[in-house]
Every structure is written in C-alpha cells, then in structure tokens.
Design an enzyme around this catalytic site. Structure first.
Site, short mmCIF file in Angstrom:
data_model
loop_
_atom_site.label_atom_id
_atom_site.label_comp_id
_atom_site.label_asym_id
_atom_site.label_seq_id
_atom_site.Cartn_x
_atom_site.Cartn_y
_atom_site.Cartn_z
N THR A 1 29.18 25.25 76.67
CA THR A 1 28.20 24.63 77.58
C THR A 1 26.69 24.24 76.63
O THR A 1 26.88 24.41 75.52
CB THR A 1 27.45 25.83 78.39
OG1 THR A 1 27.24 26.95 77.99
CG2 THR A 1 28.53 26.01 79.60
N HIS A 2 26.15 23.27 77.26
CA HIS A 2 24.82 23.01 76.75
C HIS A 2 23.91 23.49 77.74
O HIS A 2 23.48 22.35 78.69
CB HIS A 2 24.77 21.22 76.38
CG HIS A 2 25.32 21.24 75.14
ND1 HIS A 2 24.93 21.49 73.74
CD2 HIS A 2 26.39 20.15 74.85
CE1 HIS A 2 25.71 21.13 72.79
NE2 HIS A 2 26.31 20.49 73.39
N ASP B 1 26.42 26.20 73.22
CA ASP B 1 26.30 25.45 72.20
C ASP B 1 24.71 25.00 71.89
O ASP B 1 24.49 24.03 71.74
CB ASP B 1 27.04 24.39 72.22
CG ASP B 1 27.11 23.37 70.61
OD1 ASP B 1 26.72 23.87 70.01
OD2 ASP B 1 27.87 22.26 70.99
N ARG B 2 24.02 26.28 71.57
CA ARG B 2 22.60 26.19 71.51
C ARG B 2 22.02 25.60 70.02
O ARG B 2 21.06 25.16 69.65
CB ARG B 2 21.82 27.53 71.46
CG ARG B 2 20.52 27.49 71.43
CD ARG B 2 19.42 26.71 72.24
NE ARG B 2 18.33 26.92 72.14
CZ ARG B 2 17.61 26.53 70.86
NH1 ARG B 2 18.22 26.09 69.86
NH2 ARG B 2 16.30 26.93 70.73
N LYS B 3 23.08 25.70 69.02
CA LYS B 3 22.77 25.46 67.70
C LYS B 3 21.34 25.69 67.53
O LYS B 3 20.45 25.29 66.98
CB LYS B 3 22.77 23.84 67.50
CG LYS B 3 24.37 23.46 67.63
CD LYS B 3 24.35 22.01 67.31
CE LYS B 3 25.72 21.29 67.43
NZ LYS B 3 26.14 20.97 69.07
O1 S5P Z 1 29.63 18.47 64.46
C1 S5P Z 1 29.76 18.49 65.81
C2 S5P Z 1 29.39 19.92 66.30
C3 S5P Z 1 29.29 20.00 67.83
S1 S5P Z 1 29.14 21.52 68.45
N1 S5P Z 1 30.03 17.81 66.88
C4 S5P Z 1 29.88 17.60 68.11
O2 S5P Z 1 30.28 16.85 68.66
N2 S5P Z 1 29.85 18.92 68.64
C5 S5P Z 1 29.82 19.12 69.92
O3 S5P Z 1 31.17 18.86 70.56
C6 S5P Z 1 28.66 18.36 70.97
O4 S5P Z 1 27.50 18.77 71.07
C7 S5P Z 1 29.56 17.93 72.18
O5 S5P Z 1 29.32 18.88 73.15
C8 S5P Z 1 31.19 18.24 72.15
C9 S5P Z 1 31.79 16.75 71.65
O6 S5P Z 1 32.03 16.12 72.63
P1 S5P Z 1 33.03 14.88 72.72
O7 S5P Z 1 32.65 14.22 74.17
O8 S5P Z 1 32.53 13.91 71.70
O9 S5P Z 1 34.49 15.38 72.57
#
Ligand code: S5P
Length: 276
Positions: free
Chosen positions: A69-70, A99-101
């Site tokens: 989640t975000h 995924d609060r980073k």
């Molecule tokens: O390096 C990263 C780290 C994360 S956690 N790149 C990312 O894209 N993410 C997360 O993964 C991002 O915040 C999003 O929630 C997900 C990718 O989403 P998608 O739509 O590109 O598959």
C-alpha cells in the site's frame, strides 16, 4: 493444525536454501503464503479510494501473496474505514506492506510509525531508505514495539526508476546494514534489470528476501522514468517476489492479469535451483 504443518513442509521444500537461511518469521510467512497460492506477486495497490482498494483486493486476492500500500495516496482515508482493508487482506492471507519509504533519523521514524495513519498498528512490513544512517531500522522496530507488534523492514538497495542515485557502493552499505540487523527482512531491487538483480543476490547472500518492482509482462519504458523487466526473468535472476502495480490494476481484466503474473513468477521459482 495438521494442515499448517503440511503447508510449512511444502514451503520448506520449495524454497530450500532461502527457507533455511532466512531468520525473520515474516519471511517464512511470505514463503508459506506464496507456496499455497503458487504466486510470488506482491500487488502494488496504487488506487486512490478505500472502495477501489477493496474491490481490487477481493478480485485478485487469491492470486497474490502480499499487499503493498501507499496509504498517503488514499484520498478518503479514515482509520476506522481502513479496518475494512485490513479485514479483506486477512481474508486472503495477505501481509500488509506499507511502502512509506521512511528516510528520516531513527527517532523521527519511530514517531512517524504512529501519527494519522498509525502504520505501526497495521503494517507487517515497511520500506525504508538507508540514507540517514543505520539507526532508522531500530527506530522503525521501536515503532512496532510501542504497540507490541513485530514487523520487518525492506531496505531500498536499488531502484527501478532511471537516473536514481543508488550506486553499487551505496548498495554495499545497504547490504552491510541489512545483514547486521535482525529487523531487516529483505531488500528492494531493480526488477527492470536481470544483471542488477543477480548482482544484488550475490551481495545479499541467501538469508534475506529480494522483492523487485519495475516488472511488467510488457517490458520497456513506463511512465515518468519507470523501467520494466519481465517477471519470469526477475525471479530467475534471484528475486523472491515481483512487485506489480499497473500491470494488474490497469489491465482490462485484473484477475486474469494477476493469474498471468503469478504463473510467470511461480514457473521461474520452480525452475530455479533452490538447493544451494
Ligand atoms: O524502485 C522502486 C521501488 C518501489 S517500492 N520502484 C518502484 O516502482 N517502487 C514501487 O513499485 C512504486 O512505488 C509503485 O508502487 C510500484 C510499481 O508500480 P508499477 O505500476 O510501475 O508496477
């Protein structure tokens, strides 16, 4: 009781060296759920309302093995309404991965685990950057401690977005911090590059999970600097889960897409040598 034992034995057999080398109980929980569902898919549920979140979880829940989640993206967040999300996740045996980073100093990160969202009270796992120093991890663990819960941290060791500043030297420091902390369950790696995943696995050893975003059945460039690799290749290169968002929730049939990602990820795990 017997059922639980059988599923533990099966996960142990499938995950081999990873099962034996990981110490954090939540890593075993993930391995059990993913074995049960034959899916190494962590859903990035990047939708904006609680009702959209509930619909998505209920549609794809049987084919995913954790829910990312975000929470600060949810426009109608109310703590009591959020309870519905927690119930839906529980129904599908999904750990919640916020995924609060986190990136601040340890003390502030501990406080940020509370606040409006009260992440510490419902998240099993959270993401954190290592940039402020190693104490952020103890800060997050103290946050869970404050509400008598146990959680695990995923450190960002690489990123999928182009031009990011997480250099190989930075990754080394992340691994060294992660290796020495019992609260670190795993690392986020760059799912768009097989080579980077393989390098990360080599650096991380066998005792931590690697979960990779930047994954799509259609590989290539995404929006605003996102890059994509194939889920099968990510797992084959050493990742233990693929984090998939738009590939599922933006598809015309999210359920079928989730099943396709699950199959690609599971096939790769079965073909990977987990005997070490
Ligand atoms: O390096 C990263 C780290 C994360 S956690 N790149 C990312 O894209 N993410 C997360 O993964 C991002 O915040 C999003 O929630 C997900 C990718 O989403 P998608 O739509 O590109 O598959």
């Amino acid at each position: 009781m017997l059922e639980g034992l059988v599923s533990t034995m099966r996960a142990e057999e499938i995950w081999g060296i990873r099962w034996r080398s990981c110490a954090h109980p939540l890593s075993h929980r993930f391995m059990e759920t993913s074995t049960e569902k034959k899916s190494l898919v962590v859903l990035a549920a990047d939708v904006y309302t609680i009702s959209d979140l509930l619909n998505l979880i209920n549609e794809v829940g049987p084919h995913i093995s954790a829910l990312k989640t975000h929470v600060d993206m949810v426009t109608d967040f109310k703590r009591d309404e959020w309870e519905k999300v927690l119930i839906a996740a529980k129904k599908h045996d999904l750990m919640i991965f916020e995924d609060r980073k986190f990136a601040d100093i340890g003390k502030i990160s501990q406080i940020q685990m509370g606040g409006i969202y009260d992440i510490r009270s419902w998240a099993d796992l959270v993401t954190a950057h290592r940039v402020s120093g190693p104490d952020i991890i103890d800060g997050l663990a103290a946050g869970w401690d404050d509400v008598k819960r146990i959680g695990g941290v995923f450190l960002l060791a690489q990123m999928s977005s182009r031009g990011n500043l997480l250099t190989p030297d930075y990754t080394d420091s992340v691994i060294s911090t992660g290796t020495s902390s019992p609260h670190v369950v795993g690392y986020i790696g760059n799912g768009s590059s097989d080579e980077e995943i393989a390098q990360l696995r080599k650096k991380a050893g066998e005792g931590r999970l690697i979960w990779t975003p930047g994954v799509n059945l259609e590989i290539g460039e995404g929006k605003l600097g996102q890059r994509y690799g194939h889920p099968y290749d990510a797992i084959k290169s050493g990742a233990d889960a693929v984090i998939v968002g738009s590939g599922i929730y933006n598809s015309t049939n999210p359920k079928e897409s989730a099943m396709a990602y699950a199959k690609a990820s599971w096939d790769a795990l079965i073909e990977r040598d987990m005997n070490g």
